[in-house]
Scaffold this motif. Sequence first.
Motif, PDB file in Angstrom:
ATOM      1  N   HIS A  38       0.799  -1.176  -0.080  1.00  0.00           N
ATOM      2  CA  HIS A  38      -0.011  -0.090  -0.207  1.00  0.00           C
ATOM      3  C   HIS A  38       0.700   1.403   0.022  1.00  0.00           C
ATOM      4  O   HIS A  38       0.275   2.430  -0.025  1.00  0.00           O
ATOM      5  CB  HIS A  38      -0.849   0.053   1.219  1.00  0.00           C
ATOM      6  N   LEU A  39       2.150   1.285  -0.027  1.00  0.00           N
ATOM      7  CA  LEU A  39       3.317   2.185   0.137  1.00  0.00           C
ATOM      8  C   LEU A  39       3.889   2.368  -1.104  1.00  0.00           C
ATOM      9  O   LEU A  39       4.533   3.396  -1.228  1.00  0.00           O
ATOM     10  CB  LEU A  39       3.981   2.337   1.543  1.00  0.00           C
ATOM     11  N   LEU A  40       3.855   1.536  -1.944  1.00  0.00           N
ATOM     12  CA  LEU A  40       4.712   1.598  -3.247  1.00  0.00           C
ATOM     13  C   LEU A  40       4.116   2.749  -4.022  1.00  0.00           C
ATOM     14  O   LEU A  40       2.912   2.957  -4.113  1.00  0.00           O
ATOM     15  CB  LEU A  40       4.188   0.243  -4.047  1.00  0.00           C
ATOM     16  N   PHE A  41       5.008   3.593  -4.372  1.00  0.00           N
ATOM     17  CA  PHE A  41       4.837   4.974  -5.182  1.00  0.00           C
ATOM     18  C   PHE A  41       4.119   6.007  -4.434  1.00  0.00           C
ATOM     19  O   PHE A  41       3.529   6.804  -5.167  1.00  0.00           O
ATOM     20  CB  PHE A  41       4.078   4.557  -6.625  1.00  0.00           C
ATOM     21  N   VAL A  42       4.125   5.909  -2.955  1.00  0.00           N
ATOM     22  CA  VAL A  42       2.948   6.761  -2.413  1.00  0.00           C
ATOM     23  C   VAL A  42       3.783   8.214  -2.535  1.00  0.00           C
ATOM     24  O   VAL A  42       2.937   9.400  -2.590  1.00  0.00           O
ATOM     25  CB  VAL A  42       3.184   6.370  -0.934  1.00  0.00           C
ATOM     26  N   SER A  43       5.086   8.573  -2.837  1.00  0.00           N
ATOM     27  CA  SER A  43       5.369   9.920  -2.957  1.00  0.00           C
ATOM     28  C   SER A  43       5.112  10.379  -4.489  1.00  0.00           C
ATOM     29  O   SER A  43       5.372  11.722  -4.761  1.00  0.00           O
ATOM     30  CB  SER A  43       6.871   9.875  -2.825  1.00  0.00           C
ATOM     31  N   TYR A  44       4.762   9.494  -5.508  1.00  0.00           N
ATOM     32  CA  TYR A  44       4.410  10.036  -6.703  1.00  0.00           C
ATOM     33  C   TYR A  44       2.723   9.872  -6.831  1.00  0.00           C
ATOM     34  O   TYR A  44       2.431   8.898  -7.399  1.00  0.00           O
ATOM     35  CB  TYR A  44       5.297   9.392  -7.754  1.00  0.00           C
ATOM     36  N   LEU A  45       2.197  10.975  -7.194  1.00  0.00           N
ATOM     37  CA  LEU A  45       0.820  10.948  -7.056  1.00  0.00           C
ATOM     38  C   LEU A  45      -0.078  10.378  -8.389  1.00  0.00           C
ATOM     39  O   LEU A  45      -0.421   9.588  -8.241  1.00  0.00           O
ATOM     40  CB  LEU A  45       0.198  12.663  -7.036  1.00  0.00           C
ATOM     41  N   PRO A  46       0.701  10.945  -9.628  1.00  0.00           N
ATOM     42  CA  PRO A  46       0.159  10.150 -10.690  1.00  0.00           C
ATOM     43  C   PRO A  46       0.245   8.670 -10.708  1.00  0.00           C
ATOM     44  O   PRO A  46      -0.675   7.750 -10.994  1.00  0.00           O
ATOM     45  CB  PRO A  46       0.907  10.670 -11.908  1.00  0.00           C
ATOM     46  N   VAL A  47       1.518   8.170 -10.403  1.00  0.00           N
ATOM     47  CA  VAL A  47       1.657   6.802 -10.345  1.00  0.00           C
ATOM     48  C   VAL A  47       1.104   6.135  -9.327  1.00  0.00           C
ATOM     49  O   VAL A  47       0.371   4.917  -9.539  1.00  0.00           O
ATOM     50  CB  VAL A  47       3.494   6.644 -10.201  1.00  0.00           C
ATOM     51  N   TYR A  48       1.150   6.689  -7.944  1.00  0.00           N
ATOM     52  CA  TYR A  48       0.342   6.111  -6.975  1.00  0.00           C
ATOM     53  C   TYR A  48      -1.213   6.092  -7.215  1.00  0.00           C
ATOM     54  O   TYR A  48      -1.997   5.114  -7.099  1.00  0.00           O
ATOM     55  CB  TYR A  48       0.427   6.700  -5.712  1.00  0.00           C
ATOM     56  N   PHE A  49      -1.666   6.896  -8.022  1.00  0.00           N
ATOM     57  CA  PHE A  49      -3.316   7.077  -8.426  1.00  0.00           C
ATOM     58  C   PHE A  49      -3.531   5.782  -9.229  1.00  0.00           C
ATOM     59  O   PHE A  49      -4.552   4.877  -9.388  1.00  0.00           O
ATOM     60  CB  PHE A  49      -3.443   8.331  -8.972  1.00  0.00           C
ATOM     61  N   ILE A  50      -2.661   5.712 -10.212  1.00  0.00           N
ATOM     62  CA  ILE A  50      -2.750   4.556 -11.315  1.00  0.00           C
ATOM     63  C   ILE A  50      -2.725   3.286 -10.734  1.00  0.00           C
ATOM     64  O   ILE A  50      -3.489   2.318 -10.970  1.00  0.00           O
ATOM     65  CB  ILE A  50      -1.963   4.821 -12.656  1.00  0.00           C
ATOM     66  N   TYR A  51      -1.831   3.114  -9.659  1.00  0.00           N
ATOM     67  CA  TYR A  51      -1.401   1.781  -9.018  1.00  0.00           C
ATOM     68  C   TYR A  51      -2.463   1.190  -8.495  1.00  0.00           C
ATOM     69  O   TYR A  51      -3.005   0.212  -8.329  1.00  0.00           O
ATOM     70  CB  TYR A  51      -0.034   1.940  -8.445  1.00  0.00           C
ATOM     71  N   SER A  52      -3.011   2.335  -7.365  1.00  0.00           N
ATOM     72  CA  SER A  52      -3.995   2.033  -6.499  1.00  0.00           C
ATOM     73  C   SER A  52      -5.243   1.733  -7.188  1.00  0.00           C
ATOM     74  O   SER A  52      -6.090   0.792  -6.902  1.00  0.00           O
ATOM     75  CB  SER A  52      -4.271   3.161  -5.632  1.00  0.00           C
ATOM     76  N   ARG A  53      -5.906   2.270  -8.587  1.00  0.00           N
ATOM     77  CA  ARG A  53      -6.843   1.897  -9.251  1.00  0.00           C
ATOM     78  C   ARG A  53      -6.658   0.727  -9.865  1.00  0.00           C
ATOM     79  O   ARG A  53      -7.784  -0.154  -9.963  1.00  0.00           O
ATOM     80  CB  ARG A  53      -7.108   3.005 -10.426  1.00  0.00           C
ATOM     81  N   ILE A  54      -5.478   0.264 -10.215  1.00  0.00           N
ATOM     82  CA  ILE A  54      -5.222  -1.013 -10.802  1.00  0.00           C
ATOM     83  C   ILE A  54      -5.528  -2.181  -9.841  1.00  0.00           C
ATOM     84  O   ILE A  54      -6.395  -3.245  -9.950  1.00  0.00           O
ATOM     85  CB  ILE A  54      -4.095  -1.263 -11.583  1.00  0.00           C
TER      86      ILE A  54
END
Length: 336
Positions: free
Chosen positions: A301-317
């Motif tokens: 749940h913390l992967l890519f947390v510092s990078y909004l666009p990537v974190y958003f896409i990752y969490s949606r997938i």
Amino acid sequence: MDISDINRRPKISIIVPIYKAEKYLDRCINSIINQSYQNFELILVNDGSPDNSLSICYVWSKKDARIKIVDQENQGANAARLNGYCVAQGEYLCFVDADDTLPKDALKKLYKEISKGYDVVKGNYATMNFYDKYTCSTFPTFEILNTENYIRKIVTNELIPFLWGGLYRRALFTDEIFNISIRNKIIIGEDWITNVGIAKKIGKFLQIKEVVYEYHVNSTSTMNTTVTSSDYMERTMNIVNDLIPSDEVKQIILRKLVFGYIQNSFIPELNFSISRYKLVLDYLKDSSNAKMVKDNVKKKHLLFVSYLPVYFIYSRIYCILYRWVKLKGQKRKVIN
């Protein structure tokens, strides 16, 4: 069965809220009636069940004079507990959910300890799954002998947050303790709120290592068919802040909110919140906060947390996969 104490005022009042429990109710009541400790009353509170739960209650009440029945319109578990509390005559209260059971010596073990002057005595619990296999919590025996330590441990969930699994001195409670959750429409987490509400009155607490409760996994329960929104989580946490207004509690609540915001980003029924994501980033700027999050939140749940666009896409997938792989396409009810 030794019921020589039946005409005396009971030492323990056992309160069971009941809603759509006809499949489990006989099992629950039977485990209580056959306790090795017998000086209790059993208060069955029918919370407007549309099934045969009330009829089952009346059948049992004809078998045992210690059973009282309260019938109310559907108002929720804490309203049922309040109505049970209002008629309870025991010096101590015990709460049992209608789909769960008590081991035979549960009351005997709990009463032996609470009669030594404790305000609350709790034990471990067994989680029973659909195949009658179980796992047990593993709290060792320990005491808490001041209110401050109890408050700290209950707010941080270092103590079991549920009302079930123990005995409580009745004098800890008031109508308002139950009404807090009822008034604020808290239907998940109400046990925790109630335990926080009585915290200031608790001076002596004992945890025993023995298993005194059997929690039966119920796939149709509210806990297993719903998710709570971030708005709901914030409302719950604000209640705790109001009940125990201290800087330490405020810091604990903020930490729990951050954990919750992160987790909620990966729940498919909930929308991604940019504003709450920014609050998480602000919290993570402090190195000690960042370590606390790292130690308490799943790494995935913390992967890519510092990078909004990537974190958003990752969490949606992640949410899409979770819904179709884990939930088989089902959508749970969101509680706001």
